[in-house]
Design an enzyme around this catalytic site. Structure first.
Site, mmCIF file in Angstrom:
data_model
loop_
_atom_site.group_PDB
_atom_site.id
_atom_site.type_symbol
_atom_site.label_atom_id
_atom_site.label_comp_id
_atom_site.label_asym_id
_atom_site.label_seq_id
_atom_site.Cartn_x
_atom_site.Cartn_y
_atom_site.Cartn_z
ATOM 1 N N ASP A 15 84.072 43.214 12.498
ATOM 2 C CA ASP A 15 83.526 42.059 11.773
ATOM 3 C C ASP A 15 82.008 42.212 11.679
ATOM 4 O O ASP A 15 81.311 42.214 12.700
ATOM 5 C CB ASP A 15 83.856 40.748 12.501
ATOM 6 C CG ASP A 15 85.319 40.362 12.351
ATOM 7 O OD1 ASP A 15 86.054 41.051 11.625
ATOM 8 O OD2 ASP A 15 85.712 39.356 12.977
ATOM 9 N N GLU A 145 97.580 41.585 7.172
ATOM 10 C CA GLU A 145 96.457 42.500 6.928
ATOM 11 C C GLU A 145 96.884 43.979 6.994
ATOM 12 O O GLU A 145 96.027 44.847 6.953
ATOM 13 C CB GLU A 145 95.295 42.221 7.890
ATOM 14 C CG GLU A 145 94.564 40.944 7.519
ATOM 15 C CD GLU A 145 93.296 40.695 8.318
ATOM 16 O OE1 GLU A 145 92.440 39.952 7.825
ATOM 17 O OE2 GLU A 145 93.172 41.223 9.448
ATOM 18 N N ASN A 189 98.199 28.222 6.486
ATOM 19 C CA ASN A 189 97.348 27.081 6.137
ATOM 20 C C ASN A 189 97.789 26.566 4.764
ATOM 21 O O ASN A 189 98.781 27.048 4.198
ATOM 22 C CB ASN A 189 95.863 27.461 6.193
ATOM 23 C CG ASN A 189 95.485 28.509 5.149
ATOM 24 O OD1 ASN A 189 96.191 28.708 4.164
ATOM 25 N ND2 ASN A 189 94.372 29.187 5.363
ATOM 26 N N LEU A 228 95.997 22.451 9.086
ATOM 27 C CA LEU A 228 95.200 21.721 8.090
ATOM 28 C C LEU A 228 93.749 21.601 8.530
ATOM 29 O O LEU A 228 93.081 20.601 8.255
ATOM 30 C CB LEU A 228 95.822 20.332 7.869
ATOM 31 C CG LEU A 228 97.274 20.332 7.362
ATOM 32 C CD1 LEU A 228 97.880 18.946 7.448
ATOM 33 C CD2 LEU A 228 97.339 20.858 5.926
ATOM 34 N N GLY A 229 93.256 22.605 9.245
ATOM 35 C CA GLY A 229 91.854 22.595 9.672
ATOM 36 C C GLY A 229 91.549 21.390 10.528
ATOM 37 O O GLY A 229 92.291 21.051 11.456
ATOM 38 N N ASP A 259 93.420 32.376 14.326
ATOM 39 C CA ASP A 259 93.939 33.344 15.304
ATOM 40 C C ASP A 259 94.064 32.700 16.685
ATOM 41 O O ASP A 259 95.032 32.960 17.409
ATOM 42 C CB ASP A 259 93.030 34.568 15.368
ATOM 43 C CG ASP A 259 92.923 35.259 14.016
ATOM 44 O OD1 ASP A 259 93.914 35.227 13.263
ATOM 45 O OD2 ASP A 259 91.854 35.805 13.716
ATOM 46 N N ALA A 289 87.553 27.480 20.078
ATOM 47 C CA ALA A 289 87.078 28.687 19.385
ATOM 48 C C ALA A 289 85.992 28.376 18.357
ATOM 49 O O ALA A 289 85.064 29.169 18.182
ATOM 50 C CB ALA A 289 88.256 29.401 18.720
HETATM 51 O O1 RIB Z 1 90.975 35.538 11.181
HETATM 52 C C1 RIB Z 1 89.664 35.993 11.338
HETATM 53 C C2 RIB Z 1 89.586 37.455 11.042
HETATM 54 O O2 RIB Z 1 89.883 37.623 9.691
HETATM 55 C C3 RIB Z 1 88.229 38.043 11.257
HETATM 56 O O3 RIB Z 1 88.062 38.555 12.565
HETATM 57 C C4 RIB Z 1 88.152 39.104 10.185
HETATM 58 O O4 RIB Z 1 88.335 40.390 10.701
HETATM 59 C C5 RIB Z 1 89.239 38.756 9.181
HETATM 60 O O5 RIB Z 1 90.172 39.726 9.071
#
Ligand code: RIB
Length: 307
Positions: A15, A145, A189, A228-229, A259, A289
């Site tokens: 990141d 991903e 979400n 929903l945040g 996450d 977080a």
């Molecule tokens: O969910 C957050 C993550 O999404 C970040 O760490 C970034 O890498 C993106 O993939």
């Protein structure tokens, strides 16, 4: 109590995070206040989230043979995550360009890099080893991903090594019905829920989360969860439930909140918590977080979450 075992088949990213006053508009250049390069990627973050809550976590994935890949593997080893099935490839490690503004909101662009080299055969090797050694995972956790064909393949096979298949369908993408039907826990979400539900114009129509989660529930094998945040979330399984975000949260960076939520939700479920209770605790993990900068660096440990 023996530690639950979890397999995460997912992504790694470095990141590259900048903090800006406001997210730049089209054509605008913003000056960053800070720059940091941190371990991230949704798979990696969720693996670390569960390891910090006490699970024995193994990962399947890939990093590049570069400084970013070495940083990520070193961080995972510190968290005691098993990386025997993480390949080091010739290409570059995945990169996420993350901008976070003063309102704690973000925009993220990802470049898959080594994540795009993960194959069905690599997953099969990890699953075959589990079968051969009699390992049964309390949960197998996936996100969006990796190549989506690899995700679908893993879901079709992971039932051989686990009774709880969890899909966090992020980033948003359509999911074939035969895959959804095998998923025991779907976490999305609002935007992801609309895309998974097949809405053609995900922002354009009125949307009710309770109706949406009930419809998703009809399509998955078990539990459907919509986050929903700051408004909490809704779930539908054997029972329906809502939860709220704890009061007094002053968010500085929402990157990785999802996450933190997924990791704590899975942790709660595999420890036998009722779904609604696990979701409420997961919301507390996400609330912790968002009060620190970074995605993985902000994930709470069990003593902070359950104090
Ligand atoms: O969910 C957050 C993550 O999404 C970040 O760490 C970034 O890498 C993106 O993939």
């Amino acid at each position: 109590m023996t530690r639950p075992r979890v397999l995460v088949v997912g992504s790694f990213s470095c990141d590259t995070m900048v903090r800006v006053e406001h997210l730049p508009r089209e054509g605008e250049t913003s000056r960053a206040r800070t720059l940091a390069r941190l371990p991230g990627g949704k798979g990696n973050n969720q693996a670390v989230a569960m390891a910090r809550l006490g699970a024995r976590v193994s990962m399947v994935g890939a990093v590049g043979d570069d400084d970013e890949g070495r940083m990520i593997l070193a961080a995972l080893q510190e968290e005691d995550v098993d990386v025997r099935h993480v390949r080091v490839t010739d290409g570059s490690t995945g990169i996420a360009l993350v901008m976070v503004d003063d309102a704690a909101d973000n925009t993220i662009i990802i470049h898959g890099g080594a994540n795009d080299t993960v194959t069905c055969e690599q997953v099969d090797e990890a699953l075959a080893e589990a079968r051969a050694t009699g390992v049964r995972y309390d949960a197998v956790v996936l996100q969006h991903e990796l190549d989506l064909d690899v995700v679908a393949h893993t879901i079709s096979r992971a039932v051989e090594v686990s009774d709880l298949l969890v899909l966090n369908a992020a980033p948003a993408a359509r999911v074939a019905q035969e895959t959804l039907a095998l998923v025991d826990v779907l976490v999305v979400n609002e935007h992801e829920a609309r895309v998974v539900a097949g809405e053609d114009d995900p922002k354009g129509s009125p949307w009710d989360p309770v109706t949406a989660v009930a419809r998703l529930r009809e399509r998955v094998g078990g539990l459907a969860v919509i986050t929903l945040g700051s408004a909490g979330g809704v779930l539908a399984g054997e029972q329906e439930s809502t939860w709220s975000v704890p009061p007094g949260v002053e968010a500085v960076d929402t990157t990785g909140a999802g996450d933190a939520f997924v990791g704590a939700l899975v942790d709660g479920l595999i420890r036998g918590m009722a779904a609604g209770d696990a979701a409420q605790r997961a919301a507390a993990a996400a609330a912790l977080a968002v009060q620190a900068h970074g995605a993985q660096s902000a994930l709470p440990r069990a003593d902070a979450l359950d104090c």
